[in-house]
Structure formats: structure tokens, C-alpha cells
Design an enzyme around this catalytic site. Structure first.
Site, mmCIF file in Angstrom:
data_model
loop_
_atom_site.group_PDB
_atom_site.id
_atom_site.type_symbol
_atom_site.label_atom_id
_atom_site.label_comp_id
_atom_site.label_asym_id
_atom_site.label_seq_id
_atom_site.Cartn_x
_atom_site.Cartn_y
_atom_site.Cartn_z
ATOM 1 N N GLY A 40 61.532 8.761 -4.399
ATOM 2 C CA GLY A 40 62.865 8.235 -4.097
ATOM 3 C C GLY A 40 62.842 7.254 -2.947
ATOM 4 O O GLY A 40 61.792 6.702 -2.604
ATOM 5 N N HIS A 46 59.056 -0.039 -6.035
ATOM 6 C CA HIS A 46 59.311 0.903 -7.131
ATOM 7 C C HIS A 46 59.934 0.170 -8.322
ATOM 8 O O HIS A 46 59.598 0.438 -9.473
ATOM 9 C CB HIS A 46 60.290 1.992 -6.681
ATOM 10 C CG HIS A 46 59.798 2.845 -5.560
ATOM 11 N ND1 HIS A 46 60.371 2.827 -4.313
ATOM 12 C CD2 HIS A 46 58.797 3.762 -5.503
ATOM 13 C CE1 HIS A 46 59.754 3.695 -3.527
ATOM 14 N NE2 HIS A 46 58.799 4.271 -4.218
ATOM 15 N N GLY A 156 51.840 2.027 -7.717
ATOM 16 C CA GLY A 156 51.706 0.808 -6.921
ATOM 17 C C GLY A 156 50.343 0.745 -6.242
ATOM 18 O O GLY A 156 49.795 1.770 -5.845
ATOM 19 N N VAL A 185 54.269 -5.087 -3.539
ATOM 20 C CA VAL A 185 55.402 -5.995 -3.311
ATOM 21 C C VAL A 185 55.605 -6.093 -1.803
ATOM 22 O O VAL A 185 55.661 -5.070 -1.110
ATOM 23 C CB VAL A 185 56.683 -5.491 -4.010
ATOM 24 C CG1 VAL A 185 57.852 -6.429 -3.740
ATOM 25 C CG2 VAL A 185 56.440 -5.366 -5.511
ATOM 26 N N ARG A 196 58.987 4.224 4.030
ATOM 27 C CA ARG A 196 58.917 4.582 5.446
ATOM 28 C C ARG A 196 59.286 3.413 6.362
ATOM 29 O O ARG A 196 59.478 3.617 7.559
ATOM 30 C CB ARG A 196 57.527 5.111 5.792
ATOM 31 C CG ARG A 196 57.263 6.496 5.167
ATOM 32 C CD ARG A 196 55.925 7.071 5.576
ATOM 33 N NE ARG A 196 55.807 8.469 5.224
ATOM 34 C CZ ARG A 196 55.130 8.955 4.175
ATOM 35 N NH1 ARG A 196 54.504 8.122 3.352
ATOM 36 N NH2 ARG A 196 55.082 10.245 3.937
#
Ligand code: PAF
Length: 290
Positions: A40, A46, A156, A185, A196
Site C-alpha cells: 500500500g 506501484h 519493481g 520510477v 517511505r
């Protein structure tokens, strides 16, 4: 496999029985399933995985679960950002079909005691700095693979070692799933996107750019002919320290497959860094092609 134009809220599922039913129905209808496992606090990184899944698969399942077993006792499990409403909004914008956001007990019921012992590639770097981390990752990821019955899973490259660990696990345990690793990205100035990053104040955010700078310094050193890994690693550390990033877990050159340290840069090599900026621990990496 196909792509579809769509913007509607994904179906929200919070229990394993409903997830199993949804994916079984999709499979019975001949649909391909793409899985995007996340914790999340979604960002563009994401969303790029969701886009990759939608481009390739008929049904995109995004899991949102802050997995307690991959956090060490002094890590940020409690304060890890939980932003489900916003995540669902972002997923709607991308046309994800199903969001699986279970409570902890749904995946770790009372009596849970089986874990996946991670492969050797988990022993270095993050594995050394965060004992038990990859055991938690392999365990939850295998559970999610079993539940979602996906054809393809998307990760990723920012968590480069994690992707190598999962790839090895899938290979070693004959898990019938294709692993795709999508590019990092970055913000416009180069900072790798991370859930974070939101922990940092503006001054720390500024300092954090040192990680990307140290990786580009490694790339420049190699481009100018430097082949001694220790010299390149020293250069990386110097860049971090110049920018007052002094709590460095590692600044390393490693083999892209095994993640073992290299002494001479002869072929493609990963430059990897982990460092603390204030209370935030950040990681980043760059593939060097001499
Ligand atoms: O990369 C992450 O966000 C997590 O490690 C993952 C793969 C979702 C497992 O909890």
C-alpha cells in the site's frame, strides 16, 4: 492477453475465500491474471506495475498488505503508512480489477508457523542488514501466489534483491508464475519513488538525493574506465558523505544474478546503496554496463 479502457473502483476483497472465488471464476472464463503485490501507500512506481499488468493480463489483482513478518523488531511496521482509501482511488484511475486488502489474521491466523527459507541470494546486502526480512518476504509472496493463482506477477526493480530472491524461489520451488521486474520510477530529480519517502521533511528529502547521486557517480567512474570495485565503492561513499548521509548500510558493487560482491567490474554489475536519512532508511540501485 488484452488491455481494456476502464476507470472504476476495483472490487475490494478482504478475505481469502472471496479472493480464491474471484480468481477461480476468472480462470474458468479463460482470463489471464496479473498480480501486483504491494504494502500500500501506493505511488507511481506501484502504478507502473499495475499498468504493466493491465497491458498484459485480463484481470489485475493488487494486494495491499503491510506484512509484519518482513519487519525487524526495531523497524517501522507500526508507522508504515496505511492509506487504503487513497490507494483505491489511485487503483481506480489505473483500472485495476481487484484489490485484496486483508487484515493480518486473514494471512497469519493463530497457529501460523510455516515459513519459506529464502535462497542464497538473500544472504548478502539487505539480508545482512535486515535479518529475517527475506524470510518474511518469501513467505508472504508464496502465500499471495498461492491465493491469487496469477499467471504473471509484477515487482519493481527498486527492490532489486527482493526480485532476485523471488525469481530464485519461483524457480527452485517450481511455482507456475512468470515474474516481471519493471524499471525504477524516479522523481524528476532522480530520487527513487518509495512509500517511505513520505517520512522525510524537505531538508531530508533534499539529502536523500545523495543516493541517486552516488549511483550516478559510480556509473560515471565506470564510464571513464575505472574497473576496480573498491575504488568505485569508495567514490560512492564519498558522495553520500559529502551530502551528510553518514549512516550507510552499504554502497556496493555486486554480480547482477548472485549479488555476491565483485572485485573487478568486467561485465554488467549492480551498484546498490542503502543508507539512513534522518529516521528513514532508503535503498536504490543502478545497473552498470561497462
Ligand atoms: O515490495 C513490497 O512491497 C513487499 O516486500 C511485498 C513484495 C509486497 C511483500 O510484502
Amino acid at each position: 492477453m488484452g488491455n481494456r479502457e476502464k476507470e472504476s473502483t476495483p472490487r475490494l476483497v478482504d478475505n481469502t475465500a472471496d479472493l480464491r472465488r474471484a480468481v477461480a471464476d476468472a480462470r474458468a472464463a479463460g482470463k489471464t491474471i496479473g498480480l501486483v503485490p504491494t504494502m500500500g501507500a501506493l505511488h507511481e512506481g506501484h502504478l507502473s506495475l499495475v499498468r504493466a499488468s493491465r497491458a498484459e493480463c485480463d484481470l489485475t489483482v493488487v494486494t495491499i498488505f503491510v506484512n509484519p513478518t518482513q519487519f525487524g523488531p526495531h523497524e517501522d511496521l507500526e508507522k508504515y503508512p496505511r492509506t487504503l482509501e487513497n490507494d483505491l482511488r489511485l487503483l481506480a484511475g489505473e483500472g485495476a480489477d481487484l484489490a485484496f486488502a486483508p487484515p493480518r489474521e486473514a494471512l497469519y491466523p493463530a497457529g501460523f508457523s510455516t515459513y519459506v527459507d529464502p535462497p542464497d541470494v538473500a544472504l548478502t546486502l539487505e539480508g545482512k542488514c535486515r535479518p529475517g526480512h527475506f524470510r518474511g518476504v518469501t513467505t508472504i509472496v508464496l502465500k499471495l501466489f498461492n491465493l491469487a493463482q496469477a499467471h504473471v506477477a509484477y515487482f519493481g526493480q527498486k527492490d532489486y534483491q527482493q526480485a532476485r530472491v523471488i525469481d530464485r524461489m519461483v524457480h527452485d520451488l517450481d511455482v507456475p508464475i512468470i515474474i516481471r521486474v519493471c524499471p525504477i520510477v524516479r522523481e524528476s530529480d532522480g530520487l527513487a519513488m518509495s512509500s517511505r519517502n513520505r517520512y522525510m521533511n524537505p531538508a531530508e528529502r533534499d539529502k536523500a538525493l545523495a543516493l541517486w547521486r552516488c549511483l550516478t557517480a559510480a556509473r560515471d567512474l565506470v564510464a571513464s574506465g575505472q574497473r576496480d570495485a573498491a575504488t568505485v565503492a569508495t567514490g560512492m561513499r564519498a558522495v553520500l558523505q559529502e551530502r551528510e548521509v553518514t549512516r550507510i548500510d552499504y554502497a556496493a558493487l555486486a554480480d547482477p544474478d548472485t549479488l555476491q560482491p565483485v572485485t573487478t567490474i568486467e561485465g554488467p554489475t549492480m551498484a546498490l546503496v542503502a543508507a539512513h536519512v534522518g529516521k528513514t532508511r532508503l535503498i536504490d540501485n543502478l545497473r552498470l554496463e561497462p
